[in-house]
Design a protein around this motif. Structure first.
Motif, PDB file in Angstrom:
ATOM      1  N   ALA A 177       0.592  -1.119  -0.164  1.00 11.45           N
ATOM      2  CA  ALA A 177      -0.007   0.026  -0.010  1.00 11.45           C
ATOM      3  C   ALA A 177       0.578   1.186   0.100  1.00 11.45           C
ATOM      4  N   THR A 178       1.970   1.260   0.610  1.00 12.65           N
ATOM      5  CA  THR A 178       2.883   2.396   0.840  1.00 12.65           C
ATOM      6  C   THR A 178       3.420   2.473  -0.593  1.00 12.65           C
ATOM      7  N   GLN A 179       3.999   1.749  -1.349  1.00 15.83           N
ATOM      8  CA  GLN A 179       4.524   1.574  -2.514  1.00 15.83           C
ATOM      9  C   GLN A 179       3.484   2.041  -3.887  1.00 15.83           C
ATOM     10  N   ARG A 180       2.569   1.717  -3.436  1.00 11.00           N
ATOM     11  CA  ARG A 180       1.289   1.934  -4.383  1.00 11.00           C
ATOM     12  C   ARG A 180       0.780   3.601  -4.045  1.00 11.00           C
ATOM     13  N   ALA A 181       1.076   3.881  -2.873  1.00 11.43           N
ATOM     14  CA  ALA A 181       0.538   5.397  -2.535  1.00 11.43           C
ATOM     15  C   ALA A 181       1.818   6.477  -2.947  1.00 11.43           C
ATOM     16  N   SER A 182       3.048   5.892  -2.959  1.00 12.00           N
ATOM     17  CA  SER A 182       4.128   6.679  -3.320  1.00 12.00           C
ATOM     18  C   SER A 182       4.597   6.658  -4.745  1.00 12.00           C
ATOM     19  N   SER A 183       3.877   5.790  -5.655  1.00 10.17           N
ATOM     20  CA  SER A 183       4.270   5.652  -7.107  1.00 10.17           C
ATOM     21  C   SER A 183       4.202   7.092  -7.604  1.00 10.17           C
ATOM     22  N   PRO A 184       5.292   7.241  -8.640  1.00  8.34           N
ATOM     23  CA  PRO A 184       5.494   8.472  -9.425  1.00  8.34           C
ATOM     24  C   PRO A 184       4.043   8.890 -10.011  1.00  8.34           C
ATOM     25  N   ARG A 185       3.253   7.980 -10.607  1.00  3.22           N
ATOM     26  CA  ARG A 185       2.064   8.466 -11.313  1.00  3.22           C
ATOM     27  C   ARG A 185       1.027   8.802 -10.199  1.00  3.22           C
ATOM     28  N   LYS A 186       1.046   8.262  -8.946  1.00  2.00           N
ATOM     29  CA  LYS A 186      -0.018   8.740  -8.114  1.00  2.00           C
ATOM     30  C   LYS A 186       0.430  10.100  -7.688  1.00  2.00           C
ATOM     31  N   VAL A 187       1.879  10.278  -7.157  1.00  2.00           N
ATOM     32  CA  VAL A 187       2.227  11.438  -6.553  1.00  2.00           C
ATOM     33  C   VAL A 187       2.000  12.670  -7.711  1.00  2.00           C
ATOM     34  N   LEU A 188       2.068  12.454  -8.899  1.00  2.00           N
ATOM     35  CA  LEU A 188       1.870  13.489  -9.980  1.00  2.00           C
ATOM     36  C   LEU A 188       0.499  13.803  -9.988  1.00  2.00           C
ATOM     37  N   ASN A 189      -0.275  12.867 -10.032  1.00  2.00           N
ATOM     38  CA  ASN A 189      -1.614  13.088 -10.428  1.00  2.00           C
ATOM     39  C   ASN A 189      -1.908  13.946  -8.947  1.00  2.00           C
TER      40      ASN A 189
END
Length: 106
Positions: free
Chosen positions: A53-65
């Motif tokens: 869940a941490t990796q998914r939440a901090s993925s570049p795509r998610k952060v940029l969105n």
């Protein structure tokens, strides 16, 4: 003769009671160990889920969105970032000469 027979029976009963007590303690310890193994597996699974869940939440795509939607604050500074280069001191010794050393070498 009767005294020997009764003492032999009492000795056999005492040995069997001690054996039962030891077996009971052994089973109790085995239950504790199996419970701890189960708890360890549960903790490992929950750790893996949290890490995912941490990796998914901090993925570049998610952060940029999130940044594009304005959910994240972006701090920008006018000063350039200081680079903290780690240099090996033994390789840089020739750059740290004192004026006296410089005149000796010439």
């Amino acid at each position: 003769m009767l005294f020997r027979f009764i003492s032999a029976i009492l000795l056999a009963v005492a040995v069997s009671l001690i054996g039962i007590a030891l077996e009971k303690e052994s089973l109790k310890l085995k239950r504790q160990v199996s419970r701890q193994h189960f708890q360890l597996e549960v903790l490992i699974n929950s750790h893996a889920k949290m890490k995912l869940a941490t990796q998914r939440a901090s993925s570049p795509r998610k952060v940029l969105n999130s940044m594009e939607r304005g959910e994240l604050e972006v701090e920008s500074s006018s000063e350039p970032a200081l680079t903290n280069r780690r240099e090996m001191p033994l390789l840089q010794w020739h750059l740290q000469r004192t004026p006296q050393q410089a005149t000796r070498q010439k």
